[in-house]
Design a protein around this motif. Structure first.
Motif, PDB file in Angstrom:
ATOM      1  N   HIS A  19      29.093  30.903  39.489  1.00 37.46           N
ATOM      2  CA  HIS A  19      29.515  32.276  39.796  1.00 37.46           C
ATOM      3  C   HIS A  19      30.247  32.339  41.131  1.00 37.46           C
ATOM      4  N   ASP A  20      29.679  31.709  42.158  1.00 33.81           N
ATOM      5  CA  ASP A  20      30.289  31.762  43.486  1.00 33.81           C
ATOM      6  C   ASP A  20      31.640  31.055  43.509  1.00 33.81           C
ATOM      7  N   MET A  21      31.742  29.943  42.792  1.00 29.59           N
ATOM      8  CA  MET A  21      33.021  29.241  42.715  1.00 29.59           C
ATOM      9  C   MET A  21      34.072  30.104  42.016  1.00 29.59           C
ATOM     10  N   MET A  22      33.667  30.757  40.942  1.00 30.28           N
ATOM     11  CA  MET A  22      34.584  31.625  40.202  1.00 30.28           C
ATOM     12  C   MET A  22      34.978  32.848  41.030  1.00 30.28           C
ATOM     13  N   LEU A  23      34.028  33.367  41.806  1.00 26.67           N
ATOM     14  CA  LEU A  23      34.309  34.530  42.654  1.00 26.67           C
ATOM     15  C   LEU A  23      35.316  34.175  43.748  1.00 26.67           C
ATOM     16  N   ILE A  24      35.162  32.996  44.315  1.00 21.21           N
ATOM     17  CA  ILE A  24      36.110  32.541  45.337  1.00 21.21           C
ATOM     18  C   ILE A  24      37.517  32.439  44.754  1.00 21.21           C
ATOM     19  N   ARG A  25      37.629  31.805  43.576  1.00 25.41           N
ATOM     20  CA  ARG A  25      38.955  31.657  42.974  1.00 25.41           C
ATOM     21  C   ARG A  25      39.562  33.009  42.612  1.00 25.41           C
ATOM     22  N   ARG A  26      38.774  33.897  42.039  1.00 23.00           N
ATOM     23  CA  ARG A  26      39.293  35.210  41.659  1.00 23.00           C
ATOM     24  C   ARG A  26      39.709  35.998  42.900  1.00 23.00           C
ATOM     25  N   PHE A  27      38.960  35.857  43.975  1.00 25.22           N
ATOM     26  CA  PHE A  27      39.300  36.517  45.239  1.00 25.22           C
ATOM     27  C   PHE A  27      40.661  36.024  45.730  1.00 25.22           C
ATOM     28  N   GLU A  28      40.853  34.710  45.729  1.00 21.76           N
ATOM     29  CA  GLU A  28      42.104  34.138  46.211  1.00 21.76           C
ATOM     30  C   GLU A  28      43.278  34.508  45.304  1.00 21.76           C
ATOM     31  N   GLU A  29      43.056  34.469  44.000  1.00 25.09           N
ATOM     32  CA  GLU A  29      44.117  34.838  43.063  1.00 25.09           C
ATOM     33  C   GLU A  29      44.504  36.305  43.237  1.00 25.09           C
ATOM     34  N   THR A  30      43.507  37.140  43.520  1.00 26.46           N
ATOM     35  CA  THR A  30      43.760  38.569  43.738  1.00 26.46           C
ATOM     36  C   THR A  30      44.557  38.782  45.019  1.00 26.46           C
ATOM     37  N   LEU A  31      44.205  38.039  46.068  1.00 25.68           N
ATOM     38  CA  LEU A  31      44.944  38.134  47.331  1.00 25.68           C
ATOM     39  C   LEU A  31      46.406  37.735  47.135  1.00 25.68           C
ATOM     40  N   LYS A  32      46.630  36.663  46.392  1.00 24.06           N
ATOM     41  CA  LYS A  32      47.990  36.192  46.135  1.00 24.06           C
ATOM     42  C   LYS A  32      48.809  37.287  45.448  1.00 24.06           C
ATOM     43  N   LYS A  33      48.193  37.941  44.466  1.00 24.70           N
ATOM     44  CA  LYS A  33      48.867  39.013  43.731  1.00 24.70           C
ATOM     45  C   LYS A  33      49.154  40.204  44.646  1.00 24.70           C
ATOM     46  N   LEU A  34      48.175  40.598  45.447  1.00 25.14           N
ATOM     47  CA  LEU A  34      48.354  41.729  46.360  1.00 25.14           C
ATOM     48  C   LEU A  34      49.422  41.432  47.416  1.00 25.14           C
ATOM     49  N   TYR A  35      49.472  40.187  47.864  1.00 28.02           N
ATOM     50  CA  TYR A  35      50.490  39.780  48.830  1.00 28.02           C
ATOM     51  C   TYR A  35      51.887  39.911  48.218  1.00 28.02           C
ATOM     52  N   GLN A  36      52.015  39.445  46.978  1.00 26.54           N
ATOM     53  CA  GLN A  36      53.311  39.523  46.290  1.00 26.54           C
ATOM     54  C   GLN A  36      53.733  40.964  46.032  1.00 26.54           C
ATOM     55  N   GLN A  37      52.748  41.874  45.941  1.00 28.29           N
ATOM     56  CA  GLN A  37      53.035  43.292  45.723  1.00 28.29           C
ATOM     57  C   GLN A  37      53.275  44.043  47.031  1.00 28.29           C
ATOM     58  N   GLY A  38      53.176  43.338  48.151  1.00 32.48           N
ATOM     59  CA  GLY A  38      53.407  43.957  49.447  1.00 32.48           C
ATOM     60  C   GLY A  38      52.225  44.718  50.009  1.00 32.48           C
ATOM     61  N   GLU A  39      51.042  44.538  49.415  1.00 34.20           N
ATOM     62  CA  GLU A  39      49.836  45.238  49.878  1.00 34.20           C
ATOM     63  C   GLU A  39      49.209  44.540  51.093  1.00 34.20           C
ATOM     64  N   ILE A  40      49.462  43.238  51.234  1.00 31.31           N
ATOM     65  CA  ILE A  40      48.912  42.450  52.345  1.00 31.31           C
ATOM     66  C   ILE A  40      50.069  41.921  53.172  1.00 31.31           C
ATOM     67  N   HIS A  41      49.963  42.056  54.471  1.00 30.34           N
ATOM     68  CA  HIS A  41      51.041  41.634  55.371  1.00 30.34           C
ATOM     69  C   HIS A  41      50.624  40.411  56.176  1.00 30.34           C
ATOM     70  N   GLN A  50      39.617  24.283  45.996  1.00 31.06           N
ATOM     71  CA  GLN A  50      38.619  23.735  46.920  1.00 31.06           C
ATOM     72  C   GLN A  50      37.279  24.476  46.836  1.00 31.06           C
ATOM     73  N   GLU A  51      37.038  25.152  45.732  1.00 28.05           N
ATOM     74  CA  GLU A  51      35.853  26.009  45.639  1.00 28.05           C
ATOM     75  C   GLU A  51      34.546  25.231  45.727  1.00 28.05           C
ATOM     76  N   ALA A  52      34.529  23.997  45.238  1.00 27.94           N
ATOM     77  CA  ALA A  52      33.281  23.227  45.190  1.00 27.94           C
ATOM     78  C   ALA A  52      32.796  22.810  46.572  1.00 27.94           C
ATOM     79  N   THR A  53      33.720  22.568  47.496  1.00 26.90           N
ATOM     80  CA  THR A  53      33.292  22.172  48.840  1.00 26.90           C
ATOM     81  C   THR A  53      32.589  23.330  49.542  1.00 26.90           C
TER      82      THR A  53
END
Length: 326
Positions: A19-41, A50-53
């Motif tokens: 669960h924690d590994m999947m949450l980390i990846r989904r968090f990062e994928e969401t950030l990437k999308k928000l960045y591309q949409q101009g929501e994150i500067h 690198q979720e397992a480490t």
């Protein structure tokens, strides 16, 4: 991954790691999308791949134990128990974030769960972690420190000074190197004229180990031994975990220093989440239906985090200089 290792954990513990590994990846994928949409500067350094480490290293730690993180620290923060809603708010520069919207990606900290903070300066977390370990020993507080850093940090003076002092004083600290094979603009082979980063621990009299950083249970096993060693007053350990970042160093990195074929191979054959999911299903610790439900749970947590962040207020001008000067 042996049956002996997986049988050491309950079904709940194993699914919690996934669960924690999947949450980390989904968090990062969401950030990437928000960045591309101009929501994150600004920029950010994603740890997809690198979720397992992050998860494996934090499993043996208690809330009282401390970590120090890096510029690529979202995964460390989530694995140590920080709130993804507050993290998301910080990335979107909202006042409900961990630094009230003024710190951003590289400065997330949560002292309540022992996260002493990420750091935008390469290797800067090493002396901070060493200092925290010294505090634990001198005041007999009983906690251990796990210090995350990348392969590039091992060429900084702070790395060598920290290892030397930790060794001399037998400090309760684990130096955890996430060797993802590349620095900002080139291969570790171009930056360091030794085969293994772990060899540098030997020079300071520190037990060192090289592990597969994409095998979460191998990470847990190595870190557990190091934590027990530190807690029993036997001093520091250096762990070199081999892993791979799927994205560029930062959002502006074109990744010209490696081939797309290499990236595809790592994603296809060494994805830590796919490997762990397959292991759990093969060992009857999870069904495909349970994985689907877990995936839905992770997505719901992420949707809630984004909604919380977007509905939060931006910092007011009156708080511009708050928390800046001591």
């Amino acid at each position: 991954m042996s049956n002996l290792k997986i049988s050491s954990y309950s079904k709940e513990e194993l699914q919690s790691m996934l669960h924690d590994m999947m949450l980390i990846r989904r968090f990062e994928e969401t950030l990437k999308k928000l960045y591309q949409q101009g929501e994150i500067h600004g920029t950010m350094h994603l740890c997809i791949g690198q979720e397992a480490t992050a998860v494996g290293a934090c499993v043996p730690l208690t809330n009282e134990d401390k970590i120090t993180s890096t510029h690529r620290g979202h995964g460390h923060s989530i694995a140590k128990g920080t709130d993804v809603k507050k993290m998301m708010a910080e990335l979107l520069a909202k006042e409900t974030g961990y630094c009230k919207g003024k710190g951003g990606s590289m400065h997330i900290a949560d002292l309540d769960v022992g996260n002493l903070g990420a750091n935008g300066i390469v290797a800067a977390g090493l002396p901070l972690g060493t200092g925290a370990a010294l505090t634990s020993k001198m005041k007999e507080l009983g906690y251990v420190v796990l210090c995350f850093f990348g392969d590039g940090a091992t060429n900084e003076g702070a790395f060598h000074e920290s290892l030397n002092l930790a060794s001399v004083w037998d400090l309760p600290i684990i130096f955890f190197c996430e060797n993802n094979l590349y620095g900002m603009s080139g291969s570790i082979k171009e930056m360091t004229n030794i085969e293994n980063i772990a060899d540098r621990g030997v020079a300071y009299g520190i037990p060192s180990e090289i592990i597969n950083g994409n095998n979460v249970l191998e990470v847990v096993e190595a870190t557990t031994k190091a934590v027990e060693r530190a807690r029993n007053g036997k001093g520091p350990t250096l762990i070199e975990a081999h892993t791979y970042r799927w994205e560029g160093h930062s959002r502006s990195d074109a990744r010209k220093y490696r081939t797309r074929d290499e990236e595809k191979e790592w994603k296809k054959l060494r994805d830590p989440i796919s490997l762990f999911k397959e292991q759990l299903i093969n060992e009857n610790m999870m069904t495909e239906e349970e994985f689907i439900e877990l995936d839905k749970k992770v997505q719901a947590e992420m949707d809630e985090a984004v909604e919380f962040a977007k509905n939060s207020n931006e910092p007011s001008l009156e708080t511009l200089t708050t928390d800046i000067y001591a």
